[in-house]
Design a protein around this motif. Structure first.
Motif, PDB file in Angstrom:
ATOM      1  N   MET A  55      45.840  28.033  46.889  1.00 40.68           N
ATOM      2  CA  MET A  55      45.513  28.402  45.511  1.00 40.68           C
ATOM      3  C   MET A  55      45.002  29.840  45.481  1.00 40.68           C
ATOM      4  N   GLU A  56      45.468  30.598  44.499  1.00 36.44           N
ATOM      5  CA  GLU A  56      45.067  31.998  44.399  1.00 36.44           C
ATOM      6  C   GLU A  56      43.584  32.106  44.050  1.00 36.44           C
ATOM      7  N   PRO A  57      42.816  32.927  44.773  1.00 39.06           N
ATOM      8  CA  PRO A  57      41.385  33.045  44.490  1.00 39.06           C
ATOM      9  C   PRO A  57      41.114  33.734  43.160  1.00 39.06           C
ATOM     10  N   THR A  58      40.007  33.359  42.549  1.00 39.87           N
ATOM     11  CA  THR A  58      39.556  33.995  41.312  1.00 39.87           C
ATOM     12  C   THR A  58      38.136  34.499  41.512  1.00 39.87           C
ATOM     13  N   PHE A  59      37.757  35.485  40.687  1.00 38.80           N
ATOM     14  CA  PHE A  59      36.450  36.108  40.845  1.00 38.80           C
ATOM     15  C   PHE A  59      35.808  36.331  39.480  1.00 38.80           C
ATOM     16  N   SER A  60      34.502  36.450  39.493  1.00 37.95           N
ATOM     17  CA  SER A  60      33.771  36.733  38.262  1.00 37.95           C
ATOM     18  C   SER A  60      33.965  38.193  37.871  1.00 37.95           C
ATOM     19  N   PRO A  61      33.812  38.524  36.584  1.00 40.23           N
ATOM     20  CA  PRO A  61      33.894  39.931  36.169  1.00 40.23           C
ATOM     21  C   PRO A  61      32.910  40.821  36.924  1.00 40.23           C
ATOM     22  N   ARG A  62      31.720  40.304  37.209  1.00 35.47           N
ATOM     23  CA  ARG A  62      30.733  41.107  37.939  1.00 35.47           C
ATOM     24  C   ARG A  62      31.246  41.476  39.328  1.00 35.47           C
ATOM     25  N   ARG A  63      31.844  40.510  40.017  1.00 36.94           N
ATOM     26  CA  ARG A  63      32.339  40.770  41.373  1.00 36.94           C
ATOM     27  C   ARG A  63      33.504  41.766  41.347  1.00 36.94           C
ATOM     28  N   VAL A  64      34.417  41.593  40.399  1.00 38.54           N
ATOM     29  CA  VAL A  64      35.552  42.514  40.292  1.00 38.54           C
ATOM     30  C   VAL A  64      35.058  43.917  39.949  1.00 38.54           C
ATOM     31  N   ALA A  65      34.090  44.001  39.043  1.00 43.93           N
ATOM     32  CA  ALA A  65      33.535  45.304  38.669  1.00 43.93           C
ATOM     33  C   ALA A  65      32.917  46.002  39.877  1.00 43.93           C
ATOM     34  N   ARG A  66      32.174  45.257  40.689  1.00 46.08           N
ATOM     35  CA  ARG A  66      31.588  45.839  41.904  1.00 46.08           C
ATOM     36  C   ARG A  66      32.677  46.287  42.869  1.00 46.08           C
ATOM     37  N   ALA A  67      33.753  45.504  42.958  1.00 46.19           N
ATOM     38  CA  ALA A  67      34.829  45.830  43.901  1.00 46.19           C
ATOM     39  C   ALA A  67      35.518  47.141  43.544  1.00 46.19           C
TER      40      ALA A  67
END
Length: 304
Positions: free
Chosen positions: A1-13
């Protein structure tokens, strides 16, 4: 299954504020979905698509479960940074470093380089150089080429597993039209069809790779089953080139649903077959990309 992330985590990335990321989502530039509890989540492939199209950078790949692009080529050295991409890829391939190959190809892709350009440039140049090694050291050259091919296959497969392509309206007005292909009987090479499938996937197609050593009858059977918009035959061995009658049989199977045939590789360029309706020769991956773009324009023209 493709991983998903929170907006906060993506923003930090990617090194932006969470509020900016949410604004882009609200504007429709970034697709998000909500959990049962109402929390926003972002698929990794969607985050990468947005970063690439917006001209941003993934500053913390680890936060998205991605390898760092600065990876060692072996136990002591490091991949060349800021140099010739083909030379860097050559280092990684000859060191048989699949994770490094994956990271480097991902870095090129995220910089905005089209898949076809990656294939025609760094991959072709590095593998051509590796293919010449056997002339100086036959036994060692063969071993290096086989290990490099394995590393490249793993690297491309890993990259495709984390990068998906946005659906496009294509031929016959299907969201993801099917394409399929492979190499003919007598041609054992894996890489040409794998790269062709990757280029077509970026163009918005759902690819089916039949692999090497595929008889003409198997091509016809697969076409009957899947009704592809495009079939491809990649031939790297001149003696394995399909006969004109075999090509006509494939075209006959494609005809009922208006499919086209693309051929390419050294096996065809050395002795081109006679021109046939709905068959095109593509010498490079960029040619294939251009062919699909022209086909979509033709399909979108008034009256089609």
């Amino acid at each position: 299954m493709e991983p998903t992330f929170s907006p906060r985590r993506v923003a930090r990335a990617i090194g932006v504020s969470e509020s900016s990321l949410k604004r882009w989502a609200d504007d429709g530039r970034l697709s998000v979905h909500r959990t049962v509890g109402g929390h926003r989540r972002i698929h990794r492939a969607e985050a990468l698509r947005f970063v690439r199209e917006a001209g941003l950078q993934v500053r913390r790949p680890d936060l998205l479960g991605l390898p760092n692009p600065s990876v060692p080529t072996d136990g002591s050295g490091r991949a060349r940074e800021g140099g010739d991409p083909a030379a860097t890829l050559y280092d990684l391939l000859t060191a048989c470093h699949p994770r490094g190959v994956h990271a480097f190809l991902l870095d090129l892709y995220m910089s905005g380089m089209p898949v076809a350009a990656i294939c025609d440039g760094p991959i072709r140049e590095a593998m051509s150089r590796i293919g010449e090694l056997w002339k100086c050291e036959r036994e060692r050259g063969i071993v290096v080429e086989h290990r490099a091919t394995s590393a490249l296959l793993q690297g491309v497969a890993s990259l495709r597993s984390v990068v998906t392509h946005a659906p496009q309206e294509g031929l016959e007005h299907r969201v993801r039209p099917v394409v399929l292909g492979g190499s003919p009987t007598g041609d054992p090479y894996l890489m040409p069809s794998i790269l062709t499938a990757w280029v077509l996937a970026e163009a918005g197609f759902a690819d089916i790779n039949l692999g090497p050593e595929t008889p003409a009858e198997a091509f016809v059977s697969a076409i009957d089953d899947h009704k592809p918009a495009i079939a491809w035959i990649a031939c790297s061995v001149p003696d394995a080139r399909p006969s004109t009658n075999d090509l006509k049989d494939v075209l006959k199977a494609l005809a009922p649903h208006g499919g086209s045939l693309v051929i390419g590789g050294r096996g065809f360029s050395a002795d081109p077959p006679p021109p046939l309706p709905r068959m095109s020769f593509c010498a490079t991956m960029s040619d294939i990309h251009g062919f699909t773009a022209a086909l979509r324009e033709l399909d979108a023209a008034p009256g089609n």
